[in-house]
Design a protein around this motif. Structure first.
Motif: not given
Length: 215
Positions: A1-8, A89-94, A118-131
């Motif tokens: 998943m790309l950063v631009e898909e999840m960033m605020t 960039g990839f969200i995994e790299e973040v 991109i914040t911790e909260k964005d990353l956690l939300y991404t993890l929820i989606q990926l799982t």
């Protein structure tokens, strides 16, 4: 998943000339924890966190606190060595950046100009989606030999039941590096027919446990 898909993209910023009081108001009004500091061209020149602002503010426990500290500029307290990422960039790299540098926020820049955050909260939300945990489903964990071609075999068994996969993850099997664990979620509330298929195909199902087995 790309950063631009999840960033605020609606980022609240301030400048080096703005004050600690300005930062306090921005943090409280917008319920955020980080403020990128930019120049007139939207180049990121620093960043301040709620902790930076709190540490630089007068103590609420001191009766004779010097409120003039609130008028100090953000340029005097901001972090100037700012790690940034690109929208492609990839969200995994973040996630690696957060872990390696023990930070909880990175500005997103294109051609060195701020375009998001991109914040911790964005990353956690991404993890929820990926799982796939945001979708009603059942989780199954299967132990497989650590060699090429094992994942398709598991997925084919799922496909025969015509069940919708919401996520697939693969991680190491800690007791023995010769194996891996395939974790997938399927949209069914009764996964046991498929679990029986997996066991009949000589796969070891680690979760859910068979009735009567210890946790």
């Amino acid at each position: 998943m790309l950063v631009e898909e999840m960033m605020t993209t609606e980022v609240h910023t301030l400048t080096t000339e703005d004050t600690i009081e300005d930062a306090l108001k921005t943090l409280n009004t917008h319920q955020i924890r980080h403020i990128p500091i930019v120049d007139e061209d939207m180049y990121v020149v620093g960043i301040v966190s709620d902790r930076d602002v709190r540490d630089a503010s007068p103590s609420v426990f001191e009766r004779d606190s010097d409120l003039s500290e609130l008028s100090n500029s953000l340029g005097s307290i901001m972090t100037t060595e700012v790690i940034t990422v690109h929208p492609l960039g990839f969200i995994e790299e973040v996630a690696n950046i957060f872990y390696d540098n023990e930070i909880a926020c990175v500005p997103v820049t294109r051609n060195n100009k701020l375009v998001g955050i991109i914040t911790e909260k964005d990353l956690l939300y991404t993890l929820i989606q990926l799982t796939g945990t945001n979708v009603q489903s059942s989780q199954i964990e299967v132990k497989v030999p650590n060699r090429p071609g094992m994942l398709p075999g598991v997925v084919n068994i799922v496909g025969k039941r015509k069940l919708n996969l919401t996520s697939i993850l693969v991680y190491p099997y800690k007791p023995d590096s010769n194996y891996k664990v395939v974790v997938f979620r399927v949209q069914t509330m009764n996964p046991y027919p498929m679990i029986e298929d997996l066991r009949n195909s000589e796969y070891e199902v680690l979760w859910p446990k068979e009735p009567g087995m210890s946790q």
